[in-house]
Design a protein around this motif. Structure first.
Motif, PDB file in Angstrom:
ATOM      1  N   ILE A   1      -7.147  17.026   0.018  1.00  0.00           N
ATOM      2  CA  ILE A   1      -7.319  15.637  -0.046  1.00  0.00           C
ATOM      3  C   ILE A   1      -7.808  14.873   1.123  1.00  0.00           C
ATOM      4  N   ALA A   2      -8.942  14.188   1.018  1.00  0.00           N
ATOM      5  CA  ALA A   2      -9.578  13.580   1.924  1.00  0.00           C
ATOM      6  C   ALA A   2      -9.561  11.943   1.778  1.00  0.00           C
ATOM      7  N   VAL A   3      -9.092  11.252   2.683  1.00  0.00           N
ATOM      8  CA  VAL A   3      -9.136   9.721   2.675  1.00  0.00           C
ATOM      9  C   VAL A   3      -9.985   9.057   3.723  1.00  0.00           C
ATOM     10  N   GLU A   4     -11.122   8.467   2.941  1.00  0.00           N
ATOM     11  CA  GLU A   4     -11.915   7.684   3.890  1.00  0.00           C
ATOM     12  C   GLU A   4     -11.596   6.338   3.967  1.00  0.00           C
ATOM     13  N   ALA A   5     -11.011   6.093   5.044  1.00  0.00           N
ATOM     14  CA  ALA A   5     -10.474   4.661   5.426  1.00  0.00           C
ATOM     15  C   ALA A   5     -10.436   4.392   7.186  1.00  0.00           C
ATOM     16  N   LYS A   6     -10.645   3.223   7.578  1.00  0.00           N
ATOM     17  CA  LYS A   6     -10.687   3.165   8.791  1.00  0.00           C
ATOM     18  C   LYS A   6      -9.015   2.732   9.350  1.00  0.00           C
TER      19      LYS A   6
ATOM     20  N   VAL B   1      -4.753  -3.848 -10.130  1.00  0.00           N
ATOM     21  CA  VAL B   1      -4.314  -2.307 -10.689  1.00  0.00           C
ATOM     22  C   VAL B   1      -3.023  -2.518 -11.506  1.00  0.00           C
ATOM     23  N   ASN B   2      -2.935  -1.735 -12.567  1.00  0.00           N
ATOM     24  CA  ASN B   2      -1.764  -1.784 -13.466  1.00  0.00           C
ATOM     25  C   ASN B   2      -0.590  -1.247 -12.707  1.00  0.00           C
ATOM     26  N   SER B   3      -0.682   0.105 -11.973  1.00  0.00           N
ATOM     27  CA  SER B   3       0.278   0.915 -11.441  1.00  0.00           C
ATOM     28  C   SER B   3       0.505   0.386  -9.936  1.00  0.00           C
ATOM     29  N   ASP B   4       0.961   1.317  -9.175  1.00  0.00           N
ATOM     30  CA  ASP B   4       1.201   0.992  -7.689  1.00  0.00           C
ATOM     31  C   ASP B   4       0.036   1.044  -7.018  1.00  0.00           C
ATOM     32  N   GLY B   5      -0.982   1.600  -7.582  1.00  0.00           N
ATOM     33  CA  GLY B   5      -2.361   1.760  -7.112  1.00  0.00           C
ATOM     34  C   GLY B   5      -2.420   2.943  -5.873  1.00  0.00           C
ATOM     35  N   ASP B   6      -1.661   3.902  -6.059  1.00  0.00           N
ATOM     36  CA  ASP B   6      -1.596   5.019  -5.052  1.00  0.00           C
ATOM     37  C   ASP B   6      -2.963   5.831  -5.412  1.00  0.00           C
ATOM     38  N   ALA B   7      -3.907   5.536  -4.602  1.00  0.00           N
ATOM     39  CA  ALA B   7      -5.344   6.330  -4.958  1.00  0.00           C
ATOM     40  C   ALA B   7      -5.233   7.740  -4.687  1.00  0.00           C
ATOM     41  N   ILE B   8      -4.353   8.084  -3.826  1.00  0.00           N
ATOM     42  CA  ILE B   8      -4.305   9.612  -3.491  1.00  0.00           C
ATOM     43  C   ILE B   8      -3.747  10.329  -4.854  1.00  0.00           C
ATOM     44  N   LEU B   9      -2.521   9.751  -5.305  1.00  0.00           N
ATOM     45  CA  LEU B   9      -2.074  10.452  -6.514  1.00  0.00           C
ATOM     46  C   LEU B   9      -2.974  10.421  -7.820  1.00  0.00           C
ATOM     47  N   HIS B  10      -3.673   9.244  -7.638  1.00  0.00           N
ATOM     48  CA  HIS B  10      -4.515   8.894  -8.973  1.00  0.00           C
ATOM     49  C   HIS B  10      -5.652  10.036  -8.695  1.00  0.00           C
ATOM     50  N   ALA B  11      -6.196  10.294  -7.787  1.00  0.00           N
ATOM     51  CA  ALA B  11      -7.210  11.274  -7.518  1.00  0.00           C
ATOM     52  C   ALA B  11      -6.742  12.685  -7.967  1.00  0.00           C
ATOM     53  N   ILE B  12      -5.453  12.831  -7.546  1.00  0.00           N
ATOM     54  CA  ILE B  12      -4.903  14.306  -8.009  1.00  0.00           C
ATOM     55  C   ILE B  12      -4.712  14.198  -9.407  1.00  0.00           C
ATOM     56  N   CYS B  13      -4.246  13.207 -10.064  1.00  0.00           N
ATOM     57  CA  CYS B  13      -4.242  13.166 -11.617  1.00  0.00           C
ATOM     58  C   CYS B  13      -5.623  13.286 -12.145  1.00  0.00           C
TER      59      CYS B  13
ATOM     60  N   LEU C   1       0.986  -1.117   0.000  1.00  0.00           N
ATOM     61  CA  LEU C   1      -0.058   0.057   0.065  1.00  0.00           C
ATOM     62  C   LEU C   1       0.690   1.279   0.164  1.00  0.00           C
ATOM     63  N   VAL C   2       0.819   2.216  -1.072  1.00  0.00           N
ATOM     64  CA  VAL C   2       1.555   3.274  -1.121  1.00  0.00           C
ATOM     65  C   VAL C   2       0.281   4.162  -1.601  1.00  0.00           C
ATOM     66  N   LEU C   3       0.437   5.322  -0.664  1.00  0.00           N
ATOM     67  CA  LEU C   3      -0.408   6.663  -0.705  1.00  0.00           C
ATOM     68  C   LEU C   3       0.223   7.722  -1.003  1.00  0.00           C
ATOM     69  N   GLY C   4       0.138   8.757  -1.543  1.00  0.00           N
ATOM     70  CA  GLY C   4       0.560   9.952  -1.490  1.00  0.00           C
ATOM     71  C   GLY C   4       2.083   9.819  -1.754  1.00  0.00           C
ATOM     72  N   GLY C   5       2.378   8.790  -2.536  1.00  0.00           N
ATOM     73  CA  GLY C   5       3.839   8.667  -2.957  1.00  0.00           C
ATOM     74  C   GLY C   5       4.888   7.784  -1.756  1.00  0.00           C
TER      75      GLY C   5
END
Length: 133
Positions: free
Chosen positions: A103-108, A41-53, A25-29
């Motif tokens: 950025i807002a992340v919704e996760a427990k 996923v094809n990439s590293d699956g970084d949902a934060i950076l993907h949302a920025i994209c 799990l990689v988030l925000g780099g």
């Protein structure tokens, strides 16, 4: 103004079972947790950076990351930081610039507060803005 959203399925891997984690799990780099794996996923699956994209692309009238992913992945690009650079260039070519990002992340789990400063630094560098923006 651009608005972006992204989500990926993650699952918990138990190290004691000897399971190999393909995409931790990689988030925000930032590598956040080696016990969680991003799947499908094809990439590293970084949902934060993907949302920025997606936000960058929508700000200039572009399409979502999913449209561009086959092209980027086809070139062997799997690091989401490179995806952000790709979209940042699209913004710059339009004569625009990023002013700020929220950025807002919704996760427990996992808890991300300790990673926020490093994420801010990476994201600010990628977008050529100061960390307080």
């Amino acid at each position: 103004m651009g608005l972006g959203q992204d989500s990926h399925k993650i699952k918990l891997k138990v190290k004691s079972l000897g399971l190999k984690i393909e995409k931790p799990l990689v988030l925000g780099g930032v590598l956040v947790d080696k016990d969680f794996e991003v799947v499908e996923v094809n990439s590293d699956g970084d949902a934060i950076l993907h949302a920025i994209c997606n936000a960058l692309s929508s700000a200039v009238g572009g399409r979502s990351l999913g449209f561009y992913d086959p092209h980027l992945f086809g070139k062997g690009i799997t690091d989401s930081k490179e995806y952000v650079k790709f979209f940042q260039k699209k913004v710059e070519r339009k004569g625009l610039a990023v002013y700020n990002v929220s950025i807002a992340v919704e996760a427990k789990v996992p808890k991300l507060e300790n990673f926020a400063p490093k994420m801010k630094k990476i994201i600010a560098q990628l977008l050529n803005i100061s960390q307080d923006r």
